[in-house]
Motif scaffolding. Structure first.
Motif, PDB file in Angstrom:
ATOM      1  N   GLY A 138      53.627 -22.561 104.021  1.00 59.85           N
ATOM      2  CA  GLY A 138      53.046 -23.897 104.055  1.00 59.85           C
ATOM      3  C   GLY A 138      51.896 -23.999 105.033  1.00 59.85           C
ATOM      4  N   GLN A 139      52.094 -23.467 106.261  1.00 57.38           N
ATOM      5  CA  GLN A 139      51.032 -23.532 107.273  1.00 57.38           C
ATOM      6  C   GLN A 139      49.819 -22.699 106.873  1.00 57.38           C
ATOM      7  OE1 GLN A 139      54.198 -23.172 107.894  1.00 57.38           O
ATOM      8  NE2 GLN A 139      54.811 -24.698 109.421  1.00 57.38           N
ATOM      9  N   THR A 140      50.072 -21.557 106.235  1.00 56.92           N
ATOM     10  CA  THR A 140      48.954 -20.716 105.791  1.00 56.92           C
ATOM     11  C   THR A 140      48.118 -21.427 104.736  1.00 56.92           C
ATOM     12  OG1 THR A 140      50.248 -18.714 106.237  1.00 56.92           O
ATOM     13  CG2 THR A 140      48.353 -18.485 104.783  1.00 56.92           C
ATOM     14  N   ALA A 181      44.808 -32.749 106.878  1.00 57.62           N
ATOM     15  CA  ALA A 181      45.210 -31.341 106.955  1.00 57.62           C
ATOM     16  C   ALA A 181      46.185 -31.109 108.102  1.00 57.62           C
ATOM     17  CB  ALA A 181      43.976 -30.454 107.112  1.00 57.62           C
ATOM     18  N   LEU A 182      45.979 -31.805 109.235  1.00 56.80           N
ATOM     19  CA  LEU A 182      46.876 -31.648 110.383  1.00 56.80           C
ATOM     20  C   LEU A 182      48.283 -32.142 110.062  1.00 56.80           C
ATOM     21  CD1 LEU A 182      44.564 -32.735 113.347  1.00 56.80           C
ATOM     22  CD2 LEU A 182      45.520 -30.461 112.965  1.00 56.80           C
ATOM     23  N   ILE A 183      48.372 -33.268 109.395  1.00 57.04           N
ATOM     24  CA  ILE A 183      49.681 -33.813 109.031  1.00 57.04           C
ATOM     25  C   ILE A 183      50.422 -32.850 108.102  1.00 57.04           C
ATOM     26  CG2 ILE A 183      50.809 -35.618 107.675  1.00 57.04           C
ATOM     27  CD1 ILE A 183      48.872 -37.612 108.882  1.00 57.04           C
ATOM     28  N   VAL A 184      49.709 -32.332 107.129  1.00 56.14           N
ATOM     29  CA  VAL A 184      50.331 -31.386 106.206  1.00 56.14           C
ATOM     30  C   VAL A 184      50.733 -30.112 106.942  1.00 56.14           C
ATOM     31  CG1 VAL A 184      49.971 -29.997 104.131  1.00 56.14           C
ATOM     32  CG2 VAL A 184      49.098 -32.333 104.225  1.00 56.14           C
ATOM     33  N   PHE A 185      49.883 -29.657 107.867  1.00 57.39           N
ATOM     34  CA  PHE A 185      50.152 -28.427 108.607  1.00 57.39           C
ATOM     35  C   PHE A 185      51.459 -28.533 109.407  1.00 57.39           C
ATOM     36  CE2 PHE A 185      49.809 -25.754 112.406  1.00 57.39           C
ATOM     37  CZ  PHE A 185      49.498 -24.530 111.845  1.00 57.39           C
ATOM     38  N   PHE A 186      51.646 -29.640 110.098  1.00 58.55           N
ATOM     39  CA  PHE A 186      52.804 -29.774 110.983  1.00 58.55           C
ATOM     40  C   PHE A 186      54.071 -30.264 110.274  1.00 58.55           C
ATOM     41  CE2 PHE A 186      49.353 -30.024 114.200  1.00 58.55           C
ATOM     42  CZ  PHE A 186      49.788 -29.003 115.028  1.00 58.55           C
ATOM     43  N   PHE A 187      53.907 -30.966 109.154  1.00 58.01           N
ATOM     44  CA  PHE A 187      55.074 -31.583 108.534  1.00 58.01           C
ATOM     45  C   PHE A 187      55.360 -31.095 107.121  1.00 58.01           C
ATOM     46  CE2 PHE A 187      53.482 -34.714 111.632  1.00 58.01           C
ATOM     47  CZ  PHE A 187      54.621 -34.855 112.423  1.00 58.01           C
ATOM     48  N   VAL A 188      54.609 -30.078 106.648  1.00 56.87           N
ATOM     49  CA  VAL A 188      54.789 -29.631 105.270  1.00 56.87           C
ATOM     50  C   VAL A 188      56.198 -29.093 105.028  1.00 56.87           C
ATOM     51  CG1 VAL A 188      53.942 -27.280 105.706  1.00 56.87           C
ATOM     52  CG2 VAL A 188      53.753 -28.263 103.404  1.00 56.87           C
ATOM     53  N   ASP A 189      56.825 -28.529 106.046  1.00 62.06           N
ATOM     54  CA  ASP A 189      58.170 -27.983 105.891  1.00 62.06           C
ATOM     55  C   ASP A 189      59.257 -28.966 106.308  1.00 62.06           C
ATOM     56  OD1 ASP A 189      57.284 -25.533 104.911  1.00 62.06           O
ATOM     57  OD2 ASP A 189      56.946 -24.753 106.929  1.00 62.06           O
ATOM     58  N   LYS A 190      58.863 -30.180 106.671  1.00 60.40           N
ATOM     59  CA  LYS A 190      59.836 -31.177 107.132  1.00 60.40           C
ATOM     60  C   LYS A 190      60.254 -32.152 106.028  1.00 60.40           C
ATOM     61  CE  LYS A 190      59.703 -30.011 111.610  1.00 60.40           C
ATOM     62  NZ  LYS A 190      58.848 -28.836 111.542  1.00 60.40           N
ATOM     63  N   PHE A 203      46.608 -34.578  97.715  1.00 58.09           N
ATOM     64  CA  PHE A 203      45.969 -33.423  97.082  1.00 58.09           C
ATOM     65  C   PHE A 203      46.394 -32.126  97.766  1.00 58.09           C
ATOM     66  CE2 PHE A 203      41.920 -30.824  96.590  1.00 58.09           C
ATOM     67  CZ  PHE A 203      42.237 -30.389  95.320  1.00 58.09           C
ATOM     68  N   ASN A 204      46.451 -32.126  99.089  1.00 60.69           N
ATOM     69  CA  ASN A 204      46.850 -30.924  99.824  1.00 60.69           C
ATOM     70  C   ASN A 204      48.290 -30.525  99.493  1.00 60.69           C
ATOM     71  OD1 ASN A 204      44.347 -30.943 101.019  1.00 60.69           O
ATOM     72  ND2 ASN A 204      45.045 -31.863 102.934  1.00 60.69           N
ATOM     73  N   VAL A 205      49.203 -31.497  99.520  1.00 64.27           N
ATOM     74  CA  VAL A 205      50.605 -31.207  99.193  1.00 64.27           C
ATOM     75  C   VAL A 205      50.736 -30.804  97.728  1.00 64.27           C
ATOM     76  CG1 VAL A 205      52.948 -32.150  99.132  1.00 64.27           C
ATOM     77  CG2 VAL A 205      51.397 -32.813 100.965  1.00 64.27           C
ATOM     78  N   TYR A 206      49.928 -31.429  96.877  1.00 66.58           N
ATOM     79  CA  TYR A 206      49.929 -31.129  95.440  1.00 66.58           C
ATOM     80  C   TYR A 206      49.610 -29.656  95.179  1.00 66.58           C
ATOM     81  CZ  TYR A 206      47.844 -31.230  90.690  1.00 66.58           C
ATOM     82  OH  TYR A 206      47.507 -30.981  89.383  1.00 66.58           O
ATOM     83  N   LEU A 207      48.625 -29.117  95.882  1.00 65.92           N
ATOM     84  CA  LEU A 207      48.255 -27.717  95.691  1.00 65.92           C
ATOM     85  C   LEU A 207      49.371 -26.784  96.164  1.00 65.92           C
ATOM     86  CD1 LEU A 207      44.491 -27.737  96.780  1.00 65.92           C
ATOM     87  CD2 LEU A 207      45.426 -27.709  94.464  1.00 65.92           C
ATOM     88  N   ILE A 208      49.941 -27.085  97.324  1.00 65.81           N
ATOM     89  CA  ILE A 208      51.045 -26.264  97.831  1.00 65.81           C
ATOM     90  C   ILE A 208      52.232 -26.324  96.869  1.00 65.81           C
ATOM     91  CG2 ILE A 208      52.710 -25.995  99.715  1.00 65.81           C
ATOM     92  CD1 ILE A 208      50.577 -27.130 101.598  1.00 65.81           C
ATOM     93  N   TYR A 209      52.546 -27.508  96.402  1.00 66.38           N
ATOM     94  CA  TYR A 209      53.662 -27.710  95.485  1.00 66.38           C
ATOM     95  C   TYR A 209      53.475 -26.904  94.206  1.00 66.38           C
ATOM     96  CZ  TYR A 209      57.276 -30.500  93.052  1.00 66.38           C
ATOM     97  OH  TYR A 209      58.387 -30.922  92.377  1.00 66.38           O
ATOM     98  N   GLU A 211      62.471 -29.853  93.230  1.00 65.39           N
ATOM     99  CA  GLU A 211      62.012 -29.746  94.621  1.00 65.39           C
ATOM    100  C   GLU A 211      61.924 -28.266  95.012  1.00 65.39           C
ATOM    101  OE1 GLU A 211      60.353 -30.244  97.851  1.00 65.39           O
ATOM    102  OE2 GLU A 211      60.791 -32.067  96.713  1.00 65.39           O
ATOM    103  N   THR A 212      60.899 -27.912  95.803  1.00 65.59           N
ATOM    104  CA  THR A 212      60.674 -26.497  96.143  1.00 65.59           C
ATOM    105  C   THR A 212      60.650 -26.223  97.642  1.00 65.59           C
ATOM    106  OG1 THR A 212      58.263 -26.836  96.098  1.00 65.59           O
ATOM    107  CG2 THR A 212      59.318 -26.136  94.033  1.00 65.59           C
ATOM    108  N   ARG A 213      60.846 -27.222  98.465  1.00 64.55           N
ATOM    109  CA  ARG A 213      60.754 -27.009  99.914  1.00 64.55           C
ATOM    110  C   ARG A 213      61.788 -25.979 100.378  1.00 64.55           C
ATOM    111  NH1 ARG A 213      63.063 -29.447 104.660  1.00 64.55           N
ATOM    112  NH2 ARG A 213      64.345 -30.809 103.340  1.00 64.55           N
ATOM    113  N   GLY A 214      61.312 -24.977 101.138  1.00 66.67           N
ATOM    114  CA  GLY A 214      62.189 -23.962 101.704  1.00 66.67           C
ATOM    115  C   GLY A 214      62.649 -22.902 100.731  1.00 66.67           C
TER     116      GLY A 214
END
Length: 521
Positions: A212-214, A372-381, A428-434, A496-499
């Motif tokens: 997620g951070q990458t 981007a900062l919010i996604v970086f720190f909280f994408v795995d939360k 959009f950022n979370v959408y791409l990771i998802y 859901e795909t987290r983790g």
């Protein structure tokens, strides 16, 4: 076999006194390809970080070419050259004879003033930007599966950036709007797969713990590229618009050389394609696991080859043939259309607000940074589906509020617009990771290309809505808000795909889908 990237490759060769990671378990259960790659990649290290960073820089040049026409094709300011009252009272310069007005700056500062497009119809004046988006749509469809099939992630990124850089350079030589529009089409055609290839490659060379951070590194680079445009445009406001293309194209071509020399191919893709020796060499280059353990893990791996013939559209065919993958693809693309309409439409709609263009574009670019900062720190939360739903609703609400023109609330329009754009950026950022997590390696690049294609498709409607919004703001910000507000609802059809670890083959992903369905039954 020669090391593919000797200067960035730092194979792990611990001394006898160093503590070594544990060896993989004996071959009792024949671990799958996905679990084997996770084991071989090991802990996140400097080699993986530098590789991911270099790959993600491609987003910087992607952003520059996406939004460069905001400045190169903007109508310059003008002034009356006669004392005639009709000139001062005219709403547009098209109502005046040519000898009664003049541009404030040099004619070559914009394509509009250089080629006399100030009174051209909206089709002609908007042709370059429309051609770029059309090129993105065509390129996104025709090139979608090449990174999954014959070219691979690295070569797709290299050739896309190279063609985009060359066509941008050739744009500096354009003699008229027709040649310029044709080059913009080719630029958009090449650009269509850059973000996709960069995101997939960056995430496939790291383990699930840092995935997620990458991914967010690319979003930071996109923000930097977006931010660089108003700075370059302001410095170039008294010079030719061609300089913007010259500066951005040369740096893109230099970057292509760095990619060719230093970047490794995705080991996941190499294994899926049956190129085991190259995959092992790449893994040894980036892994924190000892080389002997990599060899042992690969030898113990159980991998069933995908059973379809590789051609240009093979990945897309297999996505649509299977019920679970077609449902995911349709749902994710429906979400992308709404997100793309606002993501690309908001910056274009800034011309409808009574605010300085350079400052408003700068503020919009800066709003991508906290996103981007919010996604970086909280994408795995937080869960992916919930996050996208909340941000799309938030973007829709504040887009609707941007319609308000009653004083003193009209002064808050730019604030409402920024919050809406910030929310669209975050979704959009979370959408791409998802999307990268929803599909296996063998079709991941194709699926992400189609998802980005949906985003561009939504963005293609934004110029028309922005134009209609000059007379009625509801047709711009109102429609933006309604569409993106409802787009997040399509997430209810997705898992859901987290983790969750990435799958590499369709069989692996299908097995997980069946297990999840059985648990819900």
């Amino acid at each position: 076999m020669a090391d593919p990237t000797p200067l960035l490759c730092q194979p792990n060769q611990p001394s006898d006194t160093e503590e070594q990671p544990p060896s993989p378990p004996p071959n009792k259960h024949h671990p799958s390809l996905g679990s084997t790659v996770e084991l071989c990649i090991g802990e996140f290290n400097w080699s993986q970080f530098l590789q991911s960073l270099l790959v993600s820089v491609a987003w910087l040049f992607d952003a520059q070419q996406t939004f460069i026409t905001v400045f190169t094709d903007a109508p310059p300011s003008w002034r009356c050259t006669s004392a005639d009252n009709d000139c001062a009272a005219a709403a547009t310069l098209c109502d005046l004879p040519r000898e009664s007005w003049a541009w404030d700056g040099p004619a070559h500062s914009s394509t509009v003033s250089e080629w006399g497009l100030e009174c051209a119809n909206s089709v002609i004046s908007g042709l370059p930007a429309s051609s770029f988006f059309l090129g993105c749509l065509v390129g996104g469809f025709l090139l979608a599966s090449l990174a999954d099939s014959s070219l691979g992630r690295k070569n797709m990124l290299f050739f896309s950036c190279l063609i985009m850089g060359i066509t941008s350079f050739l744009a500096t030589l354009s003699p008229n709007v027709w040649i310029y529009s044709a080059l913009k089409f080719l630029c958009g055609f090449a650009r269509a797969t850059i973000g996709t290839s960069a995101l997939v490659l960056a995430t496939e060379i790291v383990g699930k713990r840092r995935r997620g951070q990458t991914s967010v590194i690319g979003f930071f680079c996109f923000t930097i590229g977006f931010l660089s445009l108003p700075a370059m445009a302001y410095a170039n406001k008294s010079s030719s618009w061609r300089n913007l293309y010259l500066w951005t194209s040369i740096s893109t071509i230099i970057y292509c050389i760095l990619v060719k020399v230093f970047v490794t191919e995705s080991p996941r893709w190499l294994l899926v394609r049956g190129r085991t020796e190259e995959a092992v060499a790449t893994l040894k280059c980036i892994t924190s696991v000892t080389q002997s353990n990599v060899d042992l893990a690969i030898n113990n791996m159980s991998h069933k080859e995908e059973n379809w013939n590789v051609d240009l559209f093979s990945a897309l065919k297999i996505l649509l043939q299977k019920k679970w993958s077609s449902r995911r693809l349709v749902s994710i693309m429906a979400m992308g259309i709404g997100i793309g309409l606002v993501y690309y439409g908001m910056p274009l709609g800034l011309q409808n607000l009574s605010f300085n263009l350079y400052l408003s574009v700068t503020f919009n670019a800066l709003s991508e940074l906290p996103s981007a900062l919010i996604v970086f720190f909280f994408v795995d939360k937080f869960n992916r589906r919930t996050t996208i739903l909340l941000f799309t609703i938030l973007s829709g609400v504040f887009s609707m509020l941007s319609i308000i023109e009653v004083k003193p609330w009209s002064n808050l329009q730019i604030g409402f617009e920024l919050i809406s754009f910030f929310s669209a950026c975050s979704s959009f950022n979370v959408y791409l990771i998802y999307t990268t997590e929803l599909f296996p390696t063998c079709v991941r690049n194709s699926a992400l290309s189609m998802a980005r294609l949906a985003v561009v498709f939504g963005g293609a409607f934004s110029p028309m809505l922005v134009s209609a919004g000059r007379a009625n703001k509801f047709l711009c910000y109102g429609v933006f808000g309604l569409v993106i507000g409802f787009s997040g609802v399509f997430g209810i059809f997705l898992p859901e795909t987290r983790g969750r670890a990435l799958c590499d083959t369709m069989d692996e992903e299908e097995s997980k889908e069946k297990i999840a369905s059985d648990m819900l039954a």
